[in-house]
Design an enzyme around this catalytic site. Sequence first.
Site, PDB file in Angstrom:
ATOM      1  N   HIS A  82     -15.112 -58.694 -28.267  1.00 56.45           N
ATOM      2  CA  HIS A  82     -14.904 -57.569 -27.351  1.00 56.45           C
ATOM      3  C   HIS A  82     -14.669 -56.300 -28.153  1.00 56.45           C
ATOM      4  CE1 HIS A  82     -13.770 -55.926 -23.379  1.00 56.45           C
ATOM      5  NE2 HIS A  82     -13.068 -55.072 -24.107  1.00 56.45           N
ATOM      6  N   ASP A 161      -7.689 -55.892 -12.945  1.00 60.38           N
ATOM      7  CA  ASP A 161      -8.211 -54.931 -13.922  1.00 60.38           C
ATOM      8  C   ASP A 161      -9.233 -54.019 -13.282  1.00 60.38           C
ATOM      9  OD1 ASP A 161      -8.400 -53.895 -16.687  1.00 60.38           O
ATOM     10  OD2 ASP A 161     -10.471 -54.536 -16.461  1.00 60.38           O
ATOM     11  N   ARG A 168      -7.242 -45.762 -13.560  1.00 56.20           N
ATOM     12  CA  ARG A 168      -6.933 -45.144 -14.857  1.00 56.20           C
ATOM     13  C   ARG A 168      -7.998 -44.139 -15.227  1.00 56.20           C
ATOM     14  NH1 ARG A 168      -6.857 -49.945 -18.591  1.00 56.20           N
ATOM     15  NH2 ARG A 168      -6.529 -48.408 -20.219  1.00 56.20           N
ATOM     16  N   SER A 183      -5.526 -54.940 -20.306  1.00 56.83           N
ATOM     17  CA  SER A 183      -6.849 -54.925 -19.673  1.00 56.83           C
ATOM     18  C   SER A 183      -7.832 -55.798 -20.454  1.00 56.83           C
ATOM     19  CB  SER A 183      -7.339 -53.470 -19.614  1.00 56.83           C
ATOM     20  OG  SER A 183      -8.720 -53.388 -19.424  1.00 56.83           O
ATOM     21  N   LYS A 187      -8.945 -60.042 -19.461  1.00 58.57           N
ATOM     22  CA  LYS A 187     -10.346 -60.423 -19.229  1.00 58.57           C
ATOM     23  C   LYS A 187     -10.790 -61.493 -20.224  1.00 58.57           C
ATOM     24  CE  LYS A 187     -11.535 -56.107 -19.302  1.00 58.57           C
ATOM     25  NZ  LYS A 187     -11.926 -54.717 -19.170  1.00 58.57           N
TER      26      LYS A 187
HETATM   27  N1  URA Z   1     -11.855 -51.649 -22.650  1.00 57.89           N
HETATM   28  C1  URA Z   1     -11.287 -52.366 -21.656  1.00 57.89           C
HETATM   29  O1  URA Z   1     -11.791 -53.423 -21.250  1.00 57.89           O
HETATM   30  N2  URA Z   1     -10.134 -51.918 -21.108  1.00 57.89           N
HETATM   31  C2  URA Z   1      -9.534 -50.791 -21.508  1.00 57.89           C
HETATM   32  O2  URA Z   1      -8.505 -50.457 -20.981  1.00 57.89           O
HETATM   33  C3  URA Z   1     -10.146 -50.039 -22.534  1.00 57.89           C
HETATM   34  C4  URA Z   1     -11.298 -50.506 -23.100  1.00 57.89           C
END
Ligand code: URA
Length: 436
Positions: A82, A161, A168, A183, A187
Amino acid sequence: MRMVDLIIKKRDGHELSDEEITFWIDGYVKGEIPDYQSSAMQMAILFRGMNNREIATLTDRMEHSGEVLDLSHLKGVKVDKHSTGGVGDKTSLVLGPMVAACGATLAKMSGRGLGHTGGTLDKLESIPGVTIAIEGDRFAKQVNSIGCAIVGQTGSLVPADKKMYALRDVTGTVESIPLIAASVMSKKLASGSDAILLDVTVGEGAFMKNMDDARTLAHIMVDIGNRLGRNTKAVLSDMSEPLGLAVGNALEVKEAIAALHGKGPEDLMELCYTAGSIMLVQANCAKDLEDGRKKLHEAIESGAAFEKFVKMIEAQGGDISYILHPEKFVVAKNLIEIRSEQEGYVKSLDALDIGIASMQLGGGRETLEDVIDMSAGIMLNKKIGDYVKKGELLCTLHTNKSEKEYAPIIEDVKKAYVIVKEKVEARPVIREIIEK
Ligand code: URA
């Protein structure tokens, strides 16, 4: 319990208990707590921060706000990757097939681009026919037979999220370390992989603008992942300038294809080799980083990594003639060359400015409803450390917008380049590796 009391508590710099965090997240997902209270809480967190226990509880509550995937029926150690976001970041498209060609299993849920950052799903969809909506048995079959799949997050994964990120994005609360950590990790944990490699970007084009913040964010996420039984590591990578030379969806896919043939820009290749060798060790497919790097080089040189990419695109319904003949990708109507007005070395090339310019040329979306022009973007010809003569090509804008629309963008892109007389060194793409 009243939400307003929790907001005041955090506003005044106090810790929230596990029960209070649960009350907020559960209530928000159920629609019992309104957006305005949740955004006030997120702003209080942005200013006051959270300790590790609060972040771990927030992550856990977000992860369990929806479906949690069990990938144990899929073969091998599942590794996921990620990035915290950037400009020109097509790493997943190259890295996924590379590690799969070396025996690792990548079952990746990706996201869409928003604002100046690009998203892997949009890039994939610039290949005609590709679907990212692959779930259940089809997903399992693809991962088991090919070793990699890059798909969209199912609607039921981490609904907290989705709601919180949308808020946000419009309330100036994206750049909060606890909120980003929760966040990302909620995930990753809900997606069910055994091992996670985080690419924490740092610099003008990233959410983390300096090394201290990037390091803090990486340590928090690595700690959460490992404490919850996932082998989690991180690389800190430079995002002060865009990654590679291509910015924009189809342009980036073409660059990813070149990289899979071993002909990608140096920074992109280096990031893929470094991140990939860590992932191969995590997946028990290499005995150490050196061995991992050697295997990845072999996968590129033998064509095995490219072959995996072709198979993945085919399995996801894509027209592979575009992968075999990338010249088939549609090219934008207007190609505008930007040439240097002076001689010297490129000192900086602001990734944020380039990301915004690419978005305005049609390559990105300002709101989730915007439609992307897959052919739009920017091809860079010079990057930090490069020597440039007066009149030499700095970059080319690709757009279908009218001259009236693109004229101001030309000026913005010129300003993104700072050229000086003194010699400037190229920036290393890997800034640090965080193992624990
Ligand atoms: N990527 C994400 O998945 N969440 C964030 O808050 C920032 C970058």
